[in-house]
Design an enzyme around this catalytic site. Structure first.
Site, PDB file in Angstrom:
ATOM      1  N   ASP A 138       0.844  -1.196   0.000  1.00  0.00           N
ATOM      2  CA  ASP A 138       0.000   0.000   0.000  1.00  0.00           C
ATOM      3  C   ASP A 138       0.878   1.245   0.000  1.00  0.00           C
ATOM      4  OD1 ASP A 138      -2.369   1.402  -0.003  1.00  0.00           O
ATOM      5  OD2 ASP A 138      -2.634   1.316   2.171  1.00  0.00           O
ATOM      6  N   TYR A 140       1.204   5.650  -0.623  1.00  0.00           N
ATOM      7  CA  TYR A 140       0.701   6.827   0.119  1.00  0.00           C
ATOM      8  C   TYR A 140       0.931   8.031  -0.794  1.00  0.00           C
ATOM      9  CZ  TYR A 140       0.087   9.255   4.701  1.00  0.00           C
ATOM     10  OH  TYR A 140      -0.357   9.990   5.781  1.00  0.00           O
ATOM     11  N   HIS A 145      -3.642  14.040   0.856  1.00  0.00           N
ATOM     12  CA  HIS A 145      -4.016  13.132   1.947  1.00  0.00           C
ATOM     13  C   HIS A 145      -2.911  13.092   3.003  1.00  0.00           C
ATOM     14  CE1 HIS A 145      -5.634   9.594   4.001  1.00  0.00           C
ATOM     15  NE2 HIS A 145      -4.457   9.007   3.863  1.00  0.00           N
ATOM     16  N   ARG A 154       0.278  14.659  13.604  1.00  0.00           N
ATOM     17  CA  ARG A 154       1.488  15.379  14.042  1.00  0.00           C
ATOM     18  C   ARG A 154       1.360  16.841  13.630  1.00  0.00           C
ATOM     19  NH1 ARG A 154       3.116  11.110  11.101  1.00  0.00           N
ATOM     20  NH2 ARG A 154       3.258  12.539   9.351  1.00  0.00           N
ATOM     21  N   GLU A 210     -10.963   4.228   2.717  1.00  0.00           N
ATOM     22  CA  GLU A 210      -9.944   4.966   1.963  1.00  0.00           C
ATOM     23  C   GLU A 210     -10.203   4.753   0.485  1.00  0.00           C
ATOM     24  OE1 GLU A 210      -6.065   3.689   3.408  1.00  0.00           O
ATOM     25  OE2 GLU A 210      -6.055   5.379   4.802  1.00  0.00           O
ATOM     26  N   GLU A 212      -9.034   4.465  -2.980  1.00  0.00           N
ATOM     27  CA  GLU A 212      -7.737   4.186  -3.613  1.00  0.00           C
ATOM     28  C   GLU A 212      -7.924   3.546  -4.991  1.00  0.00           C
ATOM     29  OE1 GLU A 212      -4.651   2.380  -1.333  1.00  0.00           O
ATOM     30  OE2 GLU A 212      -5.450   3.064   0.602  1.00  0.00           O
ATOM     31  N   ASP A 244      -9.672   0.693   0.986  1.00  0.00           N
ATOM     32  CA  ASP A 244      -8.715   0.152   1.950  1.00  0.00           C
ATOM     33  C   ASP A 244      -9.124   0.619   3.349  1.00  0.00           C
ATOM     34  OD1 ASP A 244      -6.529  -1.282   2.733  1.00  0.00           O
ATOM     35  OD2 ASP A 244      -5.154   0.403   2.536  1.00  0.00           O
ATOM     36  N   GLN A 251      -5.036   2.650  14.684  1.00  0.00           N
ATOM     37  CA  GLN A 251      -3.859   3.136  13.948  1.00  0.00           C
ATOM     38  C   GLN A 251      -3.061   4.157  14.765  1.00  0.00           C
ATOM     39  OE1 GLN A 251      -4.972   4.924  10.228  1.00  0.00           O
ATOM     40  NE2 GLN A 251      -2.878   5.301   9.546  1.00  0.00           N
ATOM     41  N   TYR A 255       0.854   2.854  15.384  1.00  0.00           N
ATOM     42  CA  TYR A 255       1.590   3.017  14.125  1.00  0.00           C
ATOM     43  C   TYR A 255       3.065   3.392  14.251  1.00  0.00           C
ATOM     44  CZ  TYR A 255       1.870   8.124  13.674  1.00  0.00           C
ATOM     45  OH  TYR A 255       2.192   9.442  13.821  1.00  0.00           O
TER      46      TYR A 255
HETATM   47 MN    MN Z   1      -4.414   2.476   2.284  1.00  0.00          MN
END
Ligand code: MN
Length: 441
Positions: A138, A140, A145, A154, A210, A212, A244, A251, A255
């Site tokens: 996967d 990114y 996004h 963050r 998600e 995608e 997804d 998460q 993560y």
């Molecule tokens: Mn994904």
């Protein structure tokens, strides 16, 4: 890249009347592949090609021997219950088969009579996964996004410094990928509220989708050898839609430092139809990297990438709640985006994935990462649309959503349209959230 040829001619019409209405996702210029069988039958799954509202049964075609010798191997591979064998044959085989299918299905073809007996209505079939997916990676690739999500997780450091240099990705899990129609229970996991001292075990409270693209590898590369960015079109079989699913609360706690784990591997849903790269040739676009950003390293750049590295694919997300179903109201559109906004191209993803010699195999799946557009309304996830769960999304029937609720069905669609080309589409990917199972601990 694939040259435009007679299979892309927007004037082409099929003897399958429903392929010619200008609205169908599957005109004769598309010819995508899926694996299907008649609904609730015990017949074997086999490969089908979509034309209008019908499926051409490729196993029946293989048995008939009607196509020319030069494509018999490719047609024969379509009698299998997975596309892997056809995928492994390579671009010349896919292209040869597409050319014969286009000729056989167009108006005036002498094969109309025998092929008309090999059609099954799409409403009367069920699909399986189109291929055996050995590995799932996967990416990114939407900077919109990545920036929006980064600023939620963050706030002081939304986009990490590697983003503009490396197509970021992680190895996902293939076993929980299913075809459209999937229903899955809300997952459990460890979650920790920001002000809590310790985590608790709980059903996910921040369940999300998600939006995608799925990228299917056709013929792979030998372990130790890389795929050059300009050879990627010979290695990618085609694209489909991918939802997804993500558990945002799980998460957020799990993560760091190794990336997503159980928040991302409980379900992923793909659309049944794979649109080939050759069918997508008319909708390729120039790709550019703004001059103030770092330019890609040479292995991620080429004149061809600049000329037509991007794909113009309109993507939409719809939500159907339990109440909408009860009241028989239509699913509501949540957002619309376009794959052309992707910061990294399909070519860059594949070239990067193999640059260390990692071998990609027929049927491997690459997720593009959530395809959010530059505007807030174009976000490809609820996490972004609800600004991290701070703002409820108002639905027109009076309901609200910050994250998904039990019973919700999420549906995604995609299409390509361009002046001088036929409109083609991807069909849809749809799946439903069921309540969490009752567990005692
Ligand atoms: Mn994904």
């Amino acid at each position: 890249m694939y040259q435009l040829n007679e299979t892309h001619d927007p004037e082409l019409k099929s003897w399958v009347v429903s392929a010619n209405d200008g609205l169908t996702d599957f005109p004769i210029q598309n010819l995508p592949f899926a694996v299907f069988r008649p609904t609730a039958s015990d017949e074997p799954f086999r490969v089908g090609v979509a034309i209008g509202d019908q499926v051409l049964d490729m196993a029946a075609l293989a048995a008939s021997g009607l196509f020319s010798d030069s494509v018999q191997d490719a047609v024969g591979a379509c009698a299998k219950p997975q596309l892997n064998e056809l995928m492994a044959m390579g671009a010349a085989a896919w292209s040869g088969l597409r050319a014969e299918l286009s000729k056989a299905l167009r108006q005036g073809s002498e094969l109309e009579e025998p092929l008309s007996r090999m059609l099954i209505a799409q409403v009367a079939v069920e699909y399986s996964l189109p291929c055996r997916i050995g590995d799932y990676t996967d990416f990114y690739t939407s900077i919109h996004h990545a920036t929006a999500v980064g600023s939620l997780f963050r706030p002081d450091n939304p986009l990490l410094p590697n983003y503009k240099w490396v197509p970021i990705g992680y190895h996902g899990r293939a076993s929980s990928i299913a075809v459209s129609g999937q229903k899955f229970h809300r997952p459990y996991g460890q979650v920790k509220a920001p002000d809590a001292a310790e985590p608790v075990m709980s059903p996910c409270q921040r369940l999300d989708y998600e939006l995608e693209m799925a990228i299917y590898i056709g013929c792979g590369n030998t372990l130790g050898e890389r795929i050059d960015i300009d050879a990627v079109d010979q290695h990618v079989f085609g694209l489909s839609l991918l939802n997804d699913w993500s558990a945002r609360d799980i998460q957020a706690w799990e993560y760091q430092p190794l990336g997503p784990f159980l928040a991302k591997n409980f379900a992923s849903t793909v659309s049944p139809w794979i649109v080939t790269l050759e069918a997508l040739a008319p909708y390729r676009k120039a790709w550019d990297r703004q001059s103030e950003d770092p330019q890609p390293l040479p292995y991620l750049d080429s004149a061809n990438t600049r000329k037509y590295g991007a794909f113009d694919i309109e993507l939409s997300v719809y939500l159907e709640t339990e109440r909408m179903r009860k009241q028989a109201t239509k699913a509501e559109k949540l957002s619309q985006s376009n794959f052309e906004h992707s910061y990294w191209t399909v070519g860059q993803m594949v070239a990067h994935h193999s640059v260390n010699g990692c071998n990609l195999c027929p049927g491997d799946l690459l997720g593009s990462g959530t395809q959010s557009g530059p505007e807030h309304e174009e976000a490809g996830s609820l996490l972004e649309l609800s600004r991290g769960g701070k703002e409820a999304i108002q639905l027109s029937n009076g309901e609200q959503r910050k994250f998904l609720e039990d019973g919700d069905v999420v549906m995604m669609s995609g299409c390509c349209q361009r002046q001088g080309a036929a409109r083609i589409g991807f069909g849809e990917v749809s799946a439903q959230v069921l309540p969490a199972r009752s567990e005692t601990k």
